[in-house]
Every structure is written in C-alpha cells, then in structure tokens.
Design an enzyme around this catalytic site. Sequence first.
Site, mmCIF file in Angstrom:
data_model
loop_
_atom_site.group_PDB
_atom_site.id
_atom_site.type_symbol
_atom_site.label_atom_id
_atom_site.label_comp_id
_atom_site.label_asym_id
_atom_site.label_seq_id
_atom_site.Cartn_x
_atom_site.Cartn_y
_atom_site.Cartn_z
ATOM 1 N N THR B 207 37.466 47.960 44.682
ATOM 2 C CA THR B 207 38.132 48.330 43.464
ATOM 3 C C THR B 207 37.317 49.323 42.640
ATOM 4 O O THR B 207 36.098 49.267 42.642
ATOM 5 C CB THR B 207 38.306 47.002 42.701
ATOM 6 N N VAL B 236 49.313 40.128 44.891
ATOM 7 C CA VAL B 236 48.831 40.767 43.681
ATOM 8 C C VAL B 236 47.493 40.143 43.326
ATOM 9 O O VAL B 236 47.378 38.922 43.241
ATOM 10 C CB VAL B 236 49.832 40.569 42.517
ATOM 11 N N THR B 258 35.720 43.701 39.142
ATOM 12 C CA THR B 258 35.910 43.895 40.575
ATOM 13 C C THR B 258 35.385 42.673 41.301
ATOM 14 O O THR B 258 34.491 42.001 40.795
ATOM 15 C CB THR B 258 35.188 45.164 41.075
ATOM 16 N N THR B 260 36.352 39.230 44.221
ATOM 17 C CA THR B 260 37.372 38.425 44.878
ATOM 18 C C THR B 260 38.448 38.110 43.844
ATOM 19 O O THR B 260 38.291 37.239 42.995
ATOM 20 C CB THR B 260 36.773 37.121 45.443
#
Lengths: 339, 339
Positions: B207, B236, B258, B260
Amino acid sequence: MKRVAAALAALAALSAQAQSAPFAIAVHGGAGNFTRADLPTETERQRLAVLAESLEAGRRVLAAGGTSLDAVVAAVRILEDSPHFNAGKGSVFTSAGTNEMDASIMEGRERRAGAVAGVTTVRNPITAARAVMEKSRHVMLAGRGADEFAKEQGLEIVAPSYFRTQERWDQLQRAKERAGTPLDHDAPKGGAAKKTTTLAADEKYGTVGAVALDKAGNLAAATSTGGITNKRHGRVGDSPIIGAGTWAENESVAISMTGTGETILRSAAAHDVAALVKYKGYTPQKAADEALARVKALDGRGGAIVMDRTGEVAFSFNTTAMYRGLAKGSAPAEIHIYR
Amino acid sequence: MKRVAAALAALAALSAQAQSAPFAIAVHGGAGNFTRADLPTETERQRLAVLAESLEAGRRVLAAGGTSLDAVVAAVRILEDSPHFNAGKGSVFTSAGTNEMDASIMEGRERRAGAVAGVTTVRNPITAARAVMEKSRHVMLAGRGADEFAKEQGLEIVAPSYFRTQERWDQLQRAKERAGTPLDHDAPKGGAAKKTTTLAADEKYGTVGAVALDKAGNLAAATSTGGITNKRHGRVGDSPIIGAGTWAENESVAISMTGTGETILRSAAAHDVAALVKYKGYTPQKAADEALARVKALDGRGGAIVMDRTGEVAFSFNTTAMYRGLAKGSAPAEIHIYR
C-alpha cells in the site's frame, strides 16, 4: 472423592454465577425526523410488534446461555425479514431501481468482525457478514464477490425481487421527483456538509441494529441496512463499516449506529463512542451523545445504541424519533419510538 | 490612501506569514518483514527514486501555497503510476487473476472524505476517491458503480491489463502454490487471529499513502492499494475505510496506514491514533505506537505515517521495514526503508 466433590462444587458455583450473570439485548430500527402524527396507528402497532419479536428472539438466546453473537444475529434477522424496516426485505431502492444491502457484525472478545456491502441476493445480509467473519480470511466483501461467497457458504439465496416492496418503490419515485436532475450533479462543489440534508429528508425509518451482552460477559454488535433511497449503484454507507456503523470490544462497549451514513462515516462514530469510553472514561450515554454531536456538526442526523459489560445501555439520537427497544435479564421489554 | 496602505501592509504581513508558515508532506510505500539482503540494490535504488519523486511532487504543491489535498493526491499518483508499489500499476492480483484497487482520501478542515473499493479501470484510484468526495453525495463507492462514476467524472480510464505486472503475477502463482487449496477453505474456524499470518507473509511491500500539512494549516491524508495477493474477488481491506486506513482532522492528526488490512480494520487503527491524540493528549508518535500495538495484539503487522498541525511527523511500524519519506519546508527530503 475429595477432588470430585471439589470439582462438583466449583461447577455448581459457576452454574449459579451463570444463572445470575447479567445479560441484555438492545435493538434499533432506525432514527428519523417524524412525529406520531406521521405514522398510522396500525403501522405503529405492527412495528412495535416486530421490535418486540426481535428483542425476544435475542433474549431467548441469551437466557439459554447463548452467545451475544448469536443473539444479535437472531434479533437482526427478524428485523431484516420484516418489510417494515430498511434492511433485508423492505430495503430502499438505488437510483437504478435495485436493492443493494450492507451489513456488519463484530464481537468484543477478540474484536473479530465481518461485513458485506452491496449484496443483492442474500436473504439475510447479517448472516453473510457473520460468514465473512467466521469462514473467510477477510473482514469485508463487497458486491458480486460477497453474494458469491454467501452462496458458497450455503446461506439462503433469493431472487433480487424478494426485497422489493411497493412502499419503497413509491419512495424512490418521490425522491427522483424531488431531485429533478440526477442527484450527483446538483451537489454543491465541495459542500459536503450541505449534501447530507437532502439525504436525511428521505430517511423516515431506516437501518436496523442490535447490541448484546451474554452471560459469559462478551459483547457483540450488528447492523444491517438497505442504505439510502436513490443512492448510486455501489454506494457504501456507514452500516458495513467497522468503526463507523458498528463496533464491539469487551474493554469498552458495543455500538450500532443509524442515520445519515455519510456523516457517520466521516466521524468514525461507532469507534468514537468506544474511544470516549476507553480514553476519557465517559459513560456510554455521555460518549454516545458526544459522538452524535460530532455527527450533527457535519449536518448529520441519527442515533446510536450502546451497551457495556455491566449491561448498562444508552440510547442516543438527534432526531425526533428512533425505533428502539431493550430486554434486560427477565425484566419486561421496553420499546419506544419517540422521545 | 491611508486605507490602501493599511491593506497593503496587511497583505504583506499575510504573505510573509504564508512564506514562513510550516508545511510538510510524508509518504509511505508499504511496510513488510524484509531486510536489505532481500532487495536487489538496483530495485532499492529505483524505489528510493520514486519515493523522492513523490515527495517532491507533494512539496512543490505545498511550497506554491497549494492545498494539502492537492499535495497528497500529487504524491500518491506518482506511487500509483510506478510498478514498484502495490497500488495502481503494479497492484497485486486477486485469486481470480484480476486487479481490484482500493483508495481513500480525507481532509482535516471539514472532515470531508471519499473512497473507492474494488475499482478495475481507473488509472489513478486516488483521483476517483477524491471525485467521490467532491462530486458525489456519497463518501464511498464500490465495484462497478465506482468505475462508472470515475468514467462519468472524466477521469483517465484504462484497460484492466494496464495494471498487470509479471512480478505480481508470479507472486500470485507462488501464493496459490503455498495455499494448495482455495484459501478460504483452510481458515481455522473462528481463528481470525491465525488467518492473518498467511496474509502477511505475502506482503513484502504494499500500500502507498501520504499525509500533508499546507500553509493554511490544513491536514490531509490519502491511501491507495491493490490489496493483498490472492484475495477473494470483492475483498475490501483497510485502505478505503475512513477510520481504518485513512483519517484526517485538523483538531488532531492526519494518518495513512499500511499492513495486514484485516487487523487494521478490526482496530479502526487510523481513528484510534487520532483518538489517542485528542482524548489522551498523546504525541503523534506515542499514539501511532499504541495503535499499532493494538493491531499487533491481533497478530497484525504494519505501519503508519502521522502528521499534526505543527508539522510534527511520526513514522511507526512493527515490521522490519517500511518505505517512507518526509519533506518538510525546504529541508532536504529524508527517505528510509529499514529501521
């Protein structure tokens, strides 16, 4: 023999504790700006009956020693199955004339959570949210992927037409007439606060939700909705958002929100309630009131139901009415609509 | 004449203030458990260069008196356009072999926010998130509805194949081999904490995001991602969730997360950082560290970049590395990967 006797005594004590442990469930069926005069007596009677049925379904689970998760799902399913509330059957329509539903669930012990957004074929979206939590590696699934997952999991699948009610269809037509032009084009530039007023006007009754405390001392929360009339295809509101529409953690509270989803999202309102309890030591009531004041500052309207581990419950709303109820232990259920 | 002189003096003072007002931008390109030995020198050099370019793009906007919103979008676009990061071009693949991207943005003055989930055709998902914020009545759009909206808004649309890179494709094949069976079926029952470990193993870099403070004293945050390799269609993560992956409010901080995603979602981590600053008076660093500790308690890994209105910045991560950088005023940019 001595050890067996001791074990039996411990078991009896545990059982007595479980018998006397507090348990409670609270539900809501949406908040809105309407008065007794707006609601036909017969409709009011029917809605109160559905709220009572929902509460008793949750209470039965808890009284029998079931989990708060099972209780909130049992309660929300009944509200979803009723055409009287904006969730499951009776959901509002998108501008495209479809029903797209959102739901989420969270439990307080391990902060496990599940959510679905934009499902169109799962009879009970709250069961899909729970399946995402328990049977997938993910927390949230949206759109066709969510419907596919629900089907794989063996949940009850229905034709999209199952969700349709004439009342909601007529509501969409009125909303379109009011809007005149496609709604997304008349939004004032950068005027996010303004936009929500038109959304709120449509939401006479809405989203459903439940919070519960079980005998083991675990909290859970669940929220389910059809969203907002005349919404765009793909619009996701606060209801499926962990931290906005739903939150549960044993160290603070369980919360389910309802109202103008966009402003609740921009306030992370459910988590805000929990944070005020955890970090500022507020009572559930004070925390809910303050979180909703922050929603109102964005021109948002809505309500919250909040429960802590002692079974203390708060109802808070900045509208004239919120469908709501509480069943605590074996006490008679309390159900209210207006202030 | 006197009045003109006074006005000119006021203008000069304002201009001087604007000249000296603090401004800053920080970016990240994902956190992961890897060491210098895992990363070829040439790849490292290229990634550092992209981070520098991203920072300078944001700084140029701010130095010229532009808004923090414009700055975070400028910075994130560059990271999205680079195949080196898991956002836009170079996004990871779903288990179905597609690229589904999520992004969100928030500004601190009015807490306006926008998000898209599961877009497949918008070249720069962060611009779609911004369009949702500024041009729709909604905060979040998912799936095809989000892609359609982006197209209506005249954003650059590309073929889904634009996002494909060989490296990410190979990563998907390896992930599938490791998983053996379809991943959703081997999740331990109810073992949400366990599940995330396998997800994390795939996320070597991820990310992207940015936080910024402009000369007018307004904060903004933006996050964009391809999600997690081998994710289900429709999954999502935290990145498009206001309050989980992204948060900004002038009264506390701007945050981009950013890691998991599932554990960040279950922690409402971005809003948690803000709540710790607002309600407990923590510094951005202490707040970010504590919020990440709560993510780690769920077996989650990741990082955060946080900025307050004085331009104070915190980088926090519980992995071995996080691609990150800071440009403050006209000071030389600082860019780091490892601790």
